[in-house]
Design a protein around this motif. Structure first.
Motif, PDB file in Angstrom:
ATOM      1  N   PRO A  23      -7.907  -3.541   5.524  1.00 14.91           N
ATOM      2  CA  PRO A  23      -7.158  -3.418   4.275  1.00 14.91           C
ATOM      3  C   PRO A  23      -8.062  -3.602   3.071  1.00 14.91           C
ATOM      4  O   PRO A  23      -8.972  -4.407   3.082  1.00 14.91           O
ATOM      5  N   ASN A  24      -7.801  -2.828   2.059  1.00 13.86           N
ATOM      6  CA  ASN A  24      -8.538  -2.945   0.810  1.00 13.86           C
ATOM      7  C   ASN A  24      -7.802  -3.953  -0.049  1.00 13.86           C
ATOM      8  O   ASN A  24      -6.667  -3.724  -0.448  1.00 13.86           O
TER       9      ASN A  24
ATOM     10  N   THR B 198      -5.971  -2.958  -3.521  1.00 13.70           N
ATOM     11  CA  THR B 198      -4.805  -2.092  -3.655  1.00 13.70           C
ATOM     12  C   THR B 198      -3.606  -2.879  -4.156  1.00 13.70           C
ATOM     13  O   THR B 198      -3.533  -4.099  -4.024  1.00 13.70           O
TER      14      THR B 198
ATOM     15  N   LYS C 204      -0.684  -2.882  -2.918  1.00 13.36           N
ATOM     16  CA  LYS C 204       0.001  -3.488  -1.772  1.00 13.36           C
ATOM     17  C   LYS C 204      -0.621  -4.832  -1.412  1.00 13.36           C
ATOM     18  O   LYS C 204       0.087  -5.832  -1.259  1.00 13.36           O
TER      19      LYS C 204
ATOM     20  N   ARG D  91       5.156   3.475  -1.041  1.00 14.39           N
ATOM     21  CA  ARG D  91       3.957   3.586  -0.189  1.00 14.39           C
ATOM     22  C   ARG D  91       2.796   4.206  -0.953  1.00 14.39           C
ATOM     23  O   ARG D  91       1.660   3.767  -0.842  1.00 14.39           O
TER      24      ARG D  91
ATOM     25  N   GLN E 203      -1.121   2.199  -2.576  1.00  7.41           N
ATOM     26  CA  GLN E 203      -2.532   2.559  -2.399  1.00  7.41           C
ATOM     27  C   GLN E 203      -3.310   2.583  -3.705  1.00  7.41           C
ATOM     28  O   GLN E 203      -4.526   2.756  -3.697  1.00  7.41           O
ATOM     29  N   THR E 204      -2.636   2.421  -4.829  1.00  8.57           N
ATOM     30  CA  THR E 204      -3.325   2.460  -6.121  1.00  8.57           C
ATOM     31  C   THR E 204      -4.141   1.190  -6.323  1.00  8.57           C
ATOM     32  O   THR E 204      -3.838   0.146  -5.747  1.00  8.57           O
ATOM     33  N   THR E 205      -5.186   1.296  -7.149  1.00  5.85           N
ATOM     34  CA  THR E 205      -6.090   0.159  -7.331  1.00  5.85           C
ATOM     35  C   THR E 205      -6.146  -0.371  -8.767  1.00  5.85           C
ATOM     36  O   THR E 205      -6.838  -1.348  -9.010  1.00  5.85           O
TER      37      THR E 205
ATOM     38  N   GLU F  19       0.351   7.869 -10.767  1.00  8.38           N
ATOM     39  CA  GLU F  19       1.045   8.147  -9.502  1.00  8.38           C
ATOM     40  C   GLU F  19       2.558   8.152  -9.713  1.00  8.38           C
ATOM     41  O   GLU F  19       3.260   9.019  -9.210  1.00  8.38           O
TER      42      GLU F  19
END
Length: 149
Positions: A16-17, A20, A22, A72, A76-78, A86
Motif C-alpha cells: 500500500p502507498n 494515498t 485511502k 475507490r 488512489q489520489t495522493t 478526479e
C-alpha cells in the motif's frame, strides 16, 4: 559463493502507498482498509437524506454502485488537487440521475467529500515517510564559507 542463494529484496506493486487518500483516511480515522468504501459512503452522505439512505443501503445496494466506484477512484489520489480533478471528472462522466439520487439526495455529497479530503490531506505525514534522501546530505560549502569567498 557458488551454490549459495543470496536473499533478494524486491518491492511489490501490492504494497500500500501510504500517501494515498485511502491509506491516509484509514490512518486518520482508525478504520480498516477493507471498510474504507463503506465508511466514506456513510461519512459523506447527504445529512438531509440519512433515513432514506440507510433504508436504501439495505434495500438496493446497487443504487450506490456509482458512489462506491467514485470512492475507490478517490482512494488512489495522493493530494487535494488530484482529488478535486478526479471528483470533477467523475461527476462529468457520471451525472447525477434518477429520483432517489437527484431529488432525494441518496448519494454521497461532493461538498462533504471535499471537506473530508481537506481534513485528511491537511494532516502531515511523518517526515520519515516521504523525506527525500537529499535532505540528509551536508552542503558542500557552508554558508559562512560562501560569505568569505
Amino acid at each position: 559463493m557458488i551454490g549459495m542463494k543470496m536473499p533478494t529484496t524486491q518491492t511489490t506493486q501490492t504494497e500500500p502507498n501510504d500517501r494515498t487518500f485511502k491509506a491516509r483516511f484509514c490512518a486518520h480515522t482508525g478504520c480498516k482498509p477493507n471498510h474504507f468504501e463503506a465508511r466514506v459512503l456513510m461519512d459523506c452522505r447527504h445529512r438531509s437524506a440519512w433515513v432514506p439512505h440507510l433504508f436504501m443501503v439495505m434495500a438496493n445496494p446497487l443504487l450506490f454502485q456509482e458512489d462506491v466506484h467514485l470512492i475507490r477512484a478517490l482512494g488512489q489520489t495522493t493530494d487535494l488537487m488530484e482529488f478535486q480533478q478526479e471528483l470533477d471528472g467523475f461527476r462529468q462522466q457520471y451525472p447525477i440521475r434518477g429520483f432517489w439520487r437527484k431529488r432525494m439526495n441518496v448519494r454521497v455529497s461532493n461538498r462533504l467529500l471535499l471537506q473530508l479530503a481537506h481534513d485528511v490531506f491537511s494532516v502531515p505525514l511523518p517526515a520519515t515517510t516521504f523525506a527525500p534522501a537529499w535532505n540528509n546530505l551536508a552542503p558542500a560549502v557552508s554558508q559562512p564559507e560562501r560569505a568569505m569567498a
